[in-house]
Design a protein around this motif. Structure first.
Motif, PDB file in Angstrom:
ATOM      1  N   THR A 131       0.828  -1.206   0.000  1.00 49.86           N
ATOM      2  CA  THR A 131       0.000   0.000   0.000  1.00 49.86           C
ATOM      3  C   THR A 131       0.865   1.260   0.000  1.00 49.86           C
ATOM      4  OG1 THR A 131      -1.709  -1.156   1.275  1.00 49.86           O
ATOM      5  CG2 THR A 131      -1.820   1.237   1.231  1.00 49.86           C
ATOM      6  N   GLY A 132       0.658   2.123  -0.997  1.00 51.23           N
ATOM      7  CA  GLY A 132       1.334   3.417  -1.070  1.00 51.23           C
ATOM      8  C   GLY A 132       2.815   3.353  -1.374  1.00 51.23           C
ATOM      9  N   ASP A 134       4.639   3.603  -3.994  1.00 49.70           N
ATOM     10  CA  ASP A 134       5.193   4.557  -4.956  1.00 49.70           C
ATOM     11  C   ASP A 134       4.989   6.008  -4.535  1.00 49.70           C
ATOM     12  OD1 ASP A 134       6.130   2.591  -6.725  1.00 49.70           O
ATOM     13  OD2 ASP A 134       4.114   2.326  -7.559  1.00 49.70           O
ATOM     14  N   ASP A 135       4.395   6.221  -3.377  1.00 46.06           N
ATOM     15  CA  ASP A 135       4.175   7.578  -2.865  1.00 46.06           C
ATOM     16  C   ASP A 135       5.298   7.907  -1.889  1.00 46.06           C
ATOM     17  OD1 ASP A 135       3.295   9.941  -1.612  1.00 46.06           O
ATOM     18  OD2 ASP A 135       1.182   9.391  -1.913  1.00 46.06           O
ATOM     19  N   ARG A 137       5.737  10.228   0.042  1.00 45.97           N
ATOM     20  CA  ARG A 137       5.322  10.747   1.341  1.00 45.97           C
ATOM     21  C   ARG A 137       5.312   9.638   2.390  1.00 45.97           C
ATOM     22  NH1 ARG A 137      -0.413  13.187   0.132  1.00 45.97           N
ATOM     23  NH2 ARG A 137      -0.477  11.174  -1.003  1.00 45.97           N
ATOM     24  N   TYR A 138       5.145   8.387   1.907  1.00 46.16           N
ATOM     25  CA  TYR A 138       5.027   7.259   2.822  1.00 46.16           C
ATOM     26  C   TYR A 138       6.270   6.364   2.828  1.00 46.16           C
ATOM     27  CZ  TYR A 138       0.135   8.669   2.178  1.00 46.16           C
ATOM     28  OH  TYR A 138      -1.029   9.393   2.096  1.00 46.16           O
ATOM     29  N   TRP A 139       6.797   6.084   1.649  1.00 51.57           N
ATOM     30  CA  TRP A 139       7.900   5.130   1.535  1.00 51.57           C
ATOM     31  C   TRP A 139       9.115   5.749   0.859  1.00 51.57           C
ATOM     32  CZ3 TRP A 139       7.679   0.221   3.559  1.00 51.57           C
ATOM     33  CH2 TRP A 139       6.414  -0.286   3.883  1.00 51.57           C
ATOM     34  N   MET A 158       2.650   6.070   7.969  1.00 53.91           N
ATOM     35  CA  MET A 158       1.425   5.632   7.299  1.00 53.91           C
ATOM     36  C   MET A 158       0.410   5.193   8.346  1.00 53.91           C
ATOM     37  SD  MET A 158       1.083   2.715   4.338  1.00 53.91           S
ATOM     38  CE  MET A 158       1.471   3.820   2.998  1.00 53.91           C
TER      39      MET A 158
END
Length: 289
Positions: A131-132, A134-135, A137-139, A158
């Motif tokens: 989950t997430g 490619d973002d 902000r999270y990973w 997250m």
């Protein structure tokens, strides 16, 4: 006359022996049978004994017993078209299977465990659904030599953590165990020293446990819960579950996951490397990864 015939008969029955018999005088076929009963490391040592042992160590009968019973399927699945089981000797097949082989877009790796004929598999985080992921902000995706895939995923923060993966593979018959390789806290190297950093960002793992699941297409299913509160900066292998393979010639289909989807708090500071699958009796392998 009778004495002459008796002497001639005795001469025909004379068997000559080397004046100094040694192991090199044994037939190669006999030596090969002996070598087939030994471990690969022992075979390689004895192959240096003399020319006869060296030649015998190449015999197919020596390495047949070291290969999985479904090795022909593995050769077809993992080797190039030019490298068929008919063209390669059993020793060549064994040698190549013992070296890690990448497949599935270089996101998965497989190798033969020497001595036990069991298969080991590593699956990179890049081969999973996260989950997430490619973002940014999270990973964060980090290059490192601490992973056999040379990259890990670092969770910055997250609310909803969910990681899922699957595999379809012809495992040799036996018992296997599946693990997630995780680390709390981010590490880096400075002047040759391994430094644990960003510890102030690590939070959320002692509030609710992470749920691990393993499911097979034949109905086998395991679930476990675990708090990720191990010492920061130390790679840990979290045991998800075990499964049994009864038929080596039918692909084993499995799904695995880890999740912490309680949105009452955020989670941060987790390094995700890969998933490992080992023969269950080979737990000592974990110390190498």
């Amino acid at each position: 006359m009778g004495g002459g015939f008796s002497a001639l008969a005795n001469e025909k029955n004379i068997v000559t022996h080397p004046s100094n018999p040694n192991l090199g005088d044994l037939p190669e076929s006999c030596i090969a049978l002996i070598l087939s009963c030994l471990e690969p490391s022992e075979i390689c040592k004895l192959a240096r004994l003399n020319k006869t042992f060296h030649q015998s160590s190449f015999a197919d009968v020596v390495w047949e017993s070291k290969l999985p019973e479904n090795h022909q399927i593995l050769v077809k699945k993992l080797f190039s078209v030019e490298e068929s089981s008919e063209r390669l000797s059993k020793k060549e097949i064994f040698s190549r299977l013992c070296r890690p082989i990448r497949f599935s877009g270089d996101t998965k790796e497989v190798w033969l465990e020497k001595g036990r004929r069991g298969i080991c598999v590593a699956i990179s985080w890049k081969g999973m659904k996260i989950t997430g992921i490619d973002d940014r902000r999270y990973w964060t995706h980090i290059s490192t030599d601490e992973s056999r895939f040379h990259t890990i995923a670092y969770l910055q923060q997250m609310w909803w953590l969910e990681v899922e993966g699957n595999l379809e593979f012809e495992f040799p018959a036996g018992n296997y165990s599946l693990f997630f390789r995780l680390q709390i806290g981010r590490t880096s190297k400075r002047a040759g020293w391994r430094i644990v950093s960003d510890l102030e960002q690590v939070h959320g793992w002692n509030i609710k446990p992470v749920k691990f699941q393993l499911e097979l297409s034949n109905g086998q299913h395991t679930t476990s819960n675990c708090y990720l509160n191990e010492a920061a900066g130390k790679w840990m292998h979290y045991h998800v579950g075990d499964f049994v393979v009864e038929n080596s010639y039918i692909p084993t289909k499995l799904k695995f996951s880890m999740a912490q989807i309680d949105c009452t708090h955020t989670k941060a500071g987790l390094c995700l490397d890969s998933v490992f699958i080992f023969p269950s009796e080979s737990m000592k392998q974990l110390k190498q990864f």
